[in-house]
Enzyme design. Structure first.
Site, PDB file in Angstrom:
ATOM      1  CG  ASP A  11      15.908  15.820  11.069  1.00  0.00           C
ATOM      2  OD1 ASP A  11      16.255  16.745  10.297  1.00  0.00           O
ATOM      3  OD2 ASP A  11      15.192  14.871  10.698  1.00  0.00           O
ATOM      4  CG  ASP A 130       9.307  20.047   2.737  1.00  0.00           C
ATOM      5  OD1 ASP A 130      10.490  19.830   2.414  1.00  0.00           O
ATOM      6  OD2 ASP A 130       8.956  20.312   3.900  1.00  0.00           O
TER       7      ASP A 130
END
Lengths: 250, 209
Positions: A11, A130
């Protein structure tokens, strides 16, 4: 025999790997290029990097980071985060990404998947989904899980396949960040309903979790914290999986 | 000493960045020169040509046609000059491709490019898989036998002569992962993405052939 892919995920903000999706407690884990190089050398099968704060200012540095990483690794690189239009995909591929992952933009504009796969080929278009349980149903969520859409998870997964996605990066928001293991139930539902590769994401905390992830028929296993914190080396995970009879590249 | 000239064809079929970099690293300080081919070229001015490719067979063929690369490439290959085709760059050596629509290939190695037969397979075949060598070769030496390389494709070389297959891989069925006819090589996987074994393969191709 095809090997399971172990995929560390970075990330990234600008050129730093960070931890914490909650923007208040961002912790810098290291330099993105250094970490990418380390993972490539230590046996990662692929690398994934996400721009988690794709503001206009940060984006330029992020793209430069993609370029720098592509130069130092020789394993496949998937890049995502901040992709909203077709040209964003082209820019990332030109910067050296092998695959680009699209998330919210695909939900808002599913045609983008088709356009992207026609322009660049399905093999480089990953759709990140997601998922989250809501009122006993598995739904697609966006904005890091803060917004629940009307999309039913399985029908969306089937739809992205038919629109030309080459792969699905499946994150369960019910298990992400908790380190209690992948969401086996959600992953199995997805893998049994699509015919493209699925990467399992969200929840790895122990070696056994990797093995359970493999049992969901996901062909890639993505993890961040357990690698960044040096809890496990990639080799350790692979040796463990190999001892359980799972094909890995050693 | 005259430098050997390596041509890298940019068929606008995926990014050539990784392979470009791999070649540059290998030839650094050695008597080689790298030239990117983006259009018509004189086939006799190259010692080796590498064609990487991603995406669809029909797209690559039509790009090469638009770029006026087909004719000189065919002349080059008919001379049995040294060539390395990667992924779709290997596939277009065949007679016909059946991806999207039926497309005529370069017809250098007889066979067709068709989809994996088994309908239950996860497609694309994506990830690291093992190559099994049929024969030892000066470039694809024994040290590559049973090593893993990175694949991403949905179509495979079929109806190929056994003698043209240097290595095969298993995914639902046996399929050719390295082919060879004379000085012409093709690999179904991506050596530029296959870490050290992949880079060694490119190195061998450049320095030993």
């Amino acid at each position: 025999m095809l090997k399971i892919r172990i995929i560390p995920c970075l990330d990234v903000i600008k050129n730093k790997v960070v931890k914490g999706v909650n923007f208040k407690n961002i912790r810098v884990m290291g330099n993105a290029v250094e970490m990418a190089k380390y993972y490539s050398l230590s046996g990662a099968d692929e690398l994934c990097m996400l721009d988690i704060n794709a503001s206009y200012q940060n984006r330029k540095t992020f793209i430069k980071t993609v370029e720098a990483i592509a130069k130092v690794i020789n394993i496949p690189l998937t890049v995502g985060g901040g992709v909203s239009v077709l040209n964003d995909i082209t820019d990332l591929l030109n910067a050296g990404a092998d695959k680009v992952s699209i998330n919210s933009a695909a939900v808002k504009n599913p045609k983008l998947i088709r356009q992207a796969s026609l322009r660049h080929g399905s093999q480089c278009i990953v759709v990140a989904i997601d998922g989250k349980r809501h009122k006993n149903k598995m739904k697609v969520v966006i904005k890091g899980g803060r917004e629940i859409t009307n999309l039913e998870l399985i029908s969306w997964a089937k739809q992205v396949q038919s629109l030309g996605a080459g792969e699905i990066l499946m994150t369960s928001m019910d298990t992400d960040g908790v380190q209690n293991g992948f969401d086996s139930n959600m992953l199995k539902k997805v893998t049994s309903n699509v015919g493209i590769p699925v990467i399992a994401s969200g929840g790895v905390g122990s070696l056994e979790h990797f093995y359970l992830g493999h049992l969901t028929k996901s062909t890639g296993l993505l993890a961040a914290s357990v690698f960044h914190s040096r809890k496990y080396k990639i080799k350790t995970v692979k040796k463990y999986l190999s001892s359980k009879g799972v094909p890995v590249r050693l | 000493m005259k430098k050997k000239v390596i041509g890298l064809i940019d068929g606008q079929s995926g990014n050539i960045g990784s392979i470009n970099k791999a070649i540059k690293d290998i030839i650094k300080g050695r008597p080689y020169r790298l030239k990117i081919i983006k259009g018509h070229f004189n086939y006799s001015s190259f010692d080796k040509i590498i064609l990487p490719g991603q995406g669809a067979y029909a797209t690559l063929m039509s790009n090469l046609k638009k770029l006026k690369i087909i004719k000189p490439l065919k002349e080059y290959l008919e001379n049995n000059s040294s060539y390395l085709g990667i992924c779709v760059g290997m596939q277009i050596l065949s007679d016909w491709g059946y991806e999207d629509k039926i497309t005529r290939g370069l017809g250098v190695i007889s066979g067709d490019i068709k989809k994996f037969r088994n309908k239950k397979l996860i497609i694309p075949h994506m990830g690291w898989n093992t190559i099994n060598l049929n024969n030892d070769d000066t470039i694809i030496t024994n040290s590559f036998d049973k090593k893993d390389f990175y694949f991403v494709h949905s179509y495979i070389f079929q109806n190929i002569k056994k003698s043209d297959v240097l290595a095969f891989t298993l995914y639902g069925q046996k399929f050719p992962s390295i082919i060879k006819k004379g000085n012409i090589y093709g690999v179904q996987f991506h050596p530029e993405k296959s870490h050290k074994h992949g880079l060694n393969l490119i190195k061998n191709y450049i320095l030993k052939s």
